[in-house]
Design an enzyme around this catalytic site. Structure first.
Site, PDB file in Angstrom:
ATOM      1  N   GLU A 190      31.774  15.428 -15.967  1.00  0.00           N
ATOM      2  CA  GLU A 190      30.382  15.615 -16.616  1.00  0.00           C
ATOM      3  C   GLU A 190      29.990  17.261 -16.052  1.00  0.00           C
ATOM      4  OE1 GLU A 190      27.078  13.372 -15.693  1.00  0.00           O
ATOM      5  OE2 GLU A 190      25.999  13.993 -17.421  1.00  0.00           O
ATOM      6  N   ASP A 218      23.128  17.486 -13.484  1.00  0.00           N
ATOM      7  CA  ASP A 218      23.772  16.403 -13.723  1.00  0.00           C
ATOM      8  C   ASP A 218      25.425  16.370 -14.192  1.00  0.00           C
ATOM      9  OD1 ASP A 218      24.317  13.579 -14.633  1.00  0.00           O
ATOM     10  OD2 ASP A 218      23.192  13.907 -16.569  1.00  0.00           O
ATOM     11  N   GLU A 221      30.164  15.018 -21.322  1.00  0.00           N
ATOM     12  CA  GLU A 221      30.341  14.090 -20.069  1.00  0.00           C
ATOM     13  C   GLU A 221      31.310  12.996 -20.827  1.00  0.00           C
ATOM     14  OE1 GLU A 221      27.305  11.382 -18.742  1.00  0.00           O
ATOM     15  OE2 GLU A 221      25.797  12.742 -19.607  1.00  0.00           O
ATOM     16  N   HIS A 269      26.356   1.939 -15.287  1.00  0.00           N
ATOM     17  CA  HIS A 269      24.898   2.386 -14.672  1.00  0.00           C
ATOM     18  C   HIS A 269      25.271   1.727 -13.271  1.00  0.00           C
ATOM     19  CE1 HIS A 269      22.489   3.112 -18.564  1.00  0.00           C
ATOM     20  NE2 HIS A 269      23.571   4.203 -18.379  1.00  0.00           N
ATOM     21  N   HIS A 272      23.842  14.881 -23.736  1.00  0.00           N
ATOM     22  CA  HIS A 272      22.333  14.550 -23.842  1.00  0.00           C
ATOM     23  C   HIS A 272      21.665  15.891 -23.471  1.00  0.00           C
ATOM     24  CE1 HIS A 272      22.046  14.180 -19.518  1.00  0.00           C
ATOM     25  NE2 HIS A 272      23.047  13.059 -19.592  1.00  0.00           N
ATOM     26  N   ASP A 276      28.812  10.376  -9.981  1.00  0.00           N
ATOM     27  CA  ASP A 276      27.667  10.970 -10.836  1.00  0.00           C
ATOM     28  C   ASP A 276      26.298  11.305  -9.942  1.00  0.00           C
ATOM     29  OD1 ASP A 276      26.009  11.660 -13.001  1.00  0.00           O
ATOM     30  OD2 ASP A 276      26.688  10.164 -14.047  1.00  0.00           O
ATOM     31  N   HIS A 305      17.409  13.317 -18.777  1.00  0.00           N
ATOM     32  CA  HIS A 305      17.735  13.298 -20.298  1.00  0.00           C
ATOM     33  C   HIS A 305      16.539  13.855 -21.033  1.00  0.00           C
ATOM     34  CE1 HIS A 305      20.174   9.133 -19.358  1.00  0.00           C
ATOM     35  NE2 HIS A 305      20.996  10.434 -19.015  1.00  0.00           N
ATOM     36  N   TYR A 330      37.420   4.291 -19.699  1.00  0.00           N
ATOM     37  CA  TYR A 330      37.006   3.331 -18.662  1.00  0.00           C
ATOM     38  C   TYR A 330      37.926   2.224 -19.146  1.00  0.00           C
ATOM     39  CZ  TYR A 330      32.837   6.110 -18.350  1.00  0.00           C
ATOM     40  OH  TYR A 330      32.030   7.397 -18.509  1.00  0.00           O
ATOM     41  N   ARG A 376      35.226   9.971 -15.681  1.00  0.00           N
ATOM     42  CA  ARG A 376      34.262  10.539 -16.272  1.00  0.00           C
ATOM     43  C   ARG A 376      33.967  11.946 -15.688  1.00  0.00           C
ATOM     44  NH1 ARG A 376      30.200   7.592 -16.346  1.00  0.00           N
ATOM     45  NH2 ARG A 376      28.739   8.246 -14.891  1.00  0.00           N
ATOM     46  N   HIS A 383      30.352   5.524 -24.748  1.00  0.00           N
ATOM     47  CA  HIS A 383      28.828   6.288 -24.442  1.00  0.00           C
ATOM     48  C   HIS A 383      28.883   7.621 -25.157  1.00  0.00           C
ATOM     49  CE1 HIS A 383      30.292   8.998 -21.344  1.00  0.00           C
ATOM     50  NE2 HIS A 383      30.761   7.829 -20.629  1.00  0.00           N
ATOM     51  N   ASP A 428       0.793  -1.278  -0.119  1.00  0.00           N
ATOM     52  CA  ASP A 428       0.037   0.003  -0.056  1.00  0.00           C
ATOM     53  C   ASP A 428       1.114   1.220  -0.015  1.00  0.00           C
ATOM     54  OD1 ASP A 428       0.880  -0.411   2.561  1.00  0.00           O
ATOM     55  OD2 ASP A 428      -0.875  -0.089   3.539  1.00  0.00           O
TER      56      ASP A 428
HETATM   57  N1  GLY Z   1      23.595  10.538 -14.800  1.00  0.00           N
HETATM   58  C1  GLY Z   1      22.867  10.275 -16.078  1.00  0.00           C
HETATM   59  C2  GLY Z   1      24.144  10.526 -17.169  1.00  0.00           C
HETATM   60  O1  GLY Z   1      24.766  10.893 -16.869  1.00  0.00           O
HETATM   61  O2  GLY Z   1      23.510  10.550 -18.205  1.00  0.00           O
HETATM   62 MN    MN Z   2      25.379  11.953 -15.063  1.00  0.00          MN
HETATM   63 MN    MN Z   3      24.726  12.705 -18.317  1.00  0.00          MN
END
Ligand code: GLY
Ligand code: MN
Ligand code: MN
Length: 434
Positions: free
Chosen positions: A404, A268, A381, A240, A351, A257, A358, A385, A402, A347, A36
């Site tokens: 970003e 982000d 970003e 991820h 974005h 991140d 996103h 790796y 990374r 990647h 619930d």
């Molecule tokens: N934190 C998600 C991305 O960097 O796209």
């Molecule tokens: Mn991110």
């Molecule tokens: Mn991002």
């Protein structure tokens, strides 16, 4: 964000829809977490963008040029018994003044009213396939009209148009007020990253570092815009990774991140730094490659350039950097063309970012990458790796970096909204070592 800003958005959308169109857009449904318990309610981004209204069980309708009112809202009725448990409800009586709606009705009356509104307009703008329950209701309203049409007492719409085409293009261009909102989210996010950087130490678990963000975000009435990634050592190679439950070891990097959502606008941000406050020479070397790539990509985020230009710049800088370090061999062109670089940078470089982390908006127009224009906001970003499977000297294994930031396209230089957060090796080490 003021009611006038939302009204201006509706006017802009209505100009595109025209007087033979009607737009219908639902609030987000409530979602069950377990038994619930619901997930915390979060308004649908399109619905919020057009109304600023954060309650569930609502449907907005736009009918450009309708004399009795263009913006109609269906919403929950006030009910003292319900409100005693769940808090205040706006209700149809207050909605016109607080939301600048021309008229508002109880959501329970929608089946009686909406078919009649649909009947008046041949073109219906709606987003289908997002909420099954709403799709079902829409089908019901249409079937009601079809039944009436067979007896000659109603018309059915002639055309259905995807509302998101128009709306998501609008959302791609951020207004001055939206840029201010994004700046506020950026500021809270930067403060949280600084706090994390200052406090991290070997022996902490990743979730303890995550808690620094919880503290800073909630202290500003913000929440995580997405599940944060706190990856120590090789966990950072898992793109991820969100388990955030390993111990942080001296000698390892930690990739963080995390970004907040404040007043419905996201940030982000990623930083990668040494758990014990000093980069090893290999870690620093990879870090410099990623930083050079990020700076090169940001430099390309300029009006008139194409969406893919920052990505091309980042990929090229990473290929060059990894060749210099001996992780890749041969020429830069060969590394780019054979995709050898993709083993380390797999990647996209960014974005769109806005109400959604996103964010919406097409990256291509026809068969061309989109041309960047002032008001567009993107992340930048790039990352490198180096997994334990990589065929390189093992001193590089397990290093993942990374970096970003959130960047707005302007008339001139790119505006890094998160630019006050340190990212040079020296500066990071200085912050970490007080
Ligand atoms: N934190 C998600 C991305 O960097 O796209
Ligand atoms: Mn991110
Ligand atoms: Mn991002």
């Amino acid at each position: 964000m003021t009611p006038e800003e939302f009204a201006a958005r509706r006017r802009q959308l209505m100009r595109m829809i025209g007087e033979d169109g009607i737009a219908i857009f639902p609030a987000a449904p409530r979602r069950k977490r377990n038994r619930d318990i619901d997930y915390p309610f979060r308004q649908d981004s399109d619905f919020f963008y057009l109304t600023g209204f954060a309650e569930p069980d609502a449907v907005g309708v736009l009918m450009p040029g309708r004399e009795q009112g263009e913006f109609l809202l269906f919403c929950r009725e006030r009910d003292p018994a319900h409100e005693a448990w769940h808090g205040a409800v706006t209700g149809p009586d207050a909605a016109p003044s607080s939301l600048m709606a021309d008229d508002a009705f109880p959501i329970d009356d929608i089946d009686d009213i909406l078919p009649g509104l649909l009947e008046a307009r041949p073109r219906v703008y709606v987003t289908m396939g997002q909420y099954a329950e709403f799709d079902g209701r829409l089908t019901e309203w249409l079937n009601m009209l079809r039944r009436m049409a067979r007896s000659g007492s109603a018309h059915t719409p002639q055309e259905f148009v995807a509302l998101d085409h128009l709306l998501h293009d609008m959302r791609l261009y951020k207004s001055r007020r939206e840029l201010s909102a994004l700046r506020r989210s950026a500021r809270v996010t930067v403060a949280a990253h600084e706090r994390a950087m200052q406090n991290v130490r070997p022996g902490w678990f990743e979730f303890q570092l995550e808690a620094e963000f919880d503290h800073e975000f909630r202290g500003a009435n913000a929440r995580h815009a997405y599940p944060p990634i706190v990856g120590g050592g090789t966990n950072a190679c898992i793109l991820h990774y969100t388990a955030n439950d390993s111990e942080l070891a001296a000698g390892d990097l930690v990739l963080v991140d995390a970004g907040c959502e404040l007043d419905y606008y996201a940030a982000d941000v990623t930083r990668t730094y040494p758990v014990s406050g000093r980069y090893s020479s290999e870690q620093a070397a990879i870090y410099e490659v990623v930083l050079a790539a990020q700076l090169a990509a940001i430099e390309m985020l300029r009006a008139g350039n194409h969406w893919n230009d920052p990505h091309d710049a980042a990929r090229k800088a990473i290929a060059e950097g990894l060749i210099d370090l001996g992780l890749l061999h041969g020429s830069t062109d060969a590394a780019l063309e054979t995709d050898a670089v993709d083993e380390f940078f797999m990647h996209r470089t960014g974005h769109w970012l806005g109400i959604d982390v996103h964010d919406v908006g097409d990256y291509r127009v026809g068969d061309q990458w989109r041309v960047l224009e002032p008001g567009m906001v993107s992340t930048v970003e790039p990352g490198v790796y180096v997994s334990h499977q990589a065929d390189v000297d093992e001193r590089w294994h397990g290093i993942a970096v990374r970096i970003e930031d959130v960047v707005a396209v302007t008339r001139d230089a790119p505006d890094v909204l998160t630019g006050t957060l340190v990212k040079r090796v020296d500066d990071i080490e200085a912050v970490m070592n007080g």
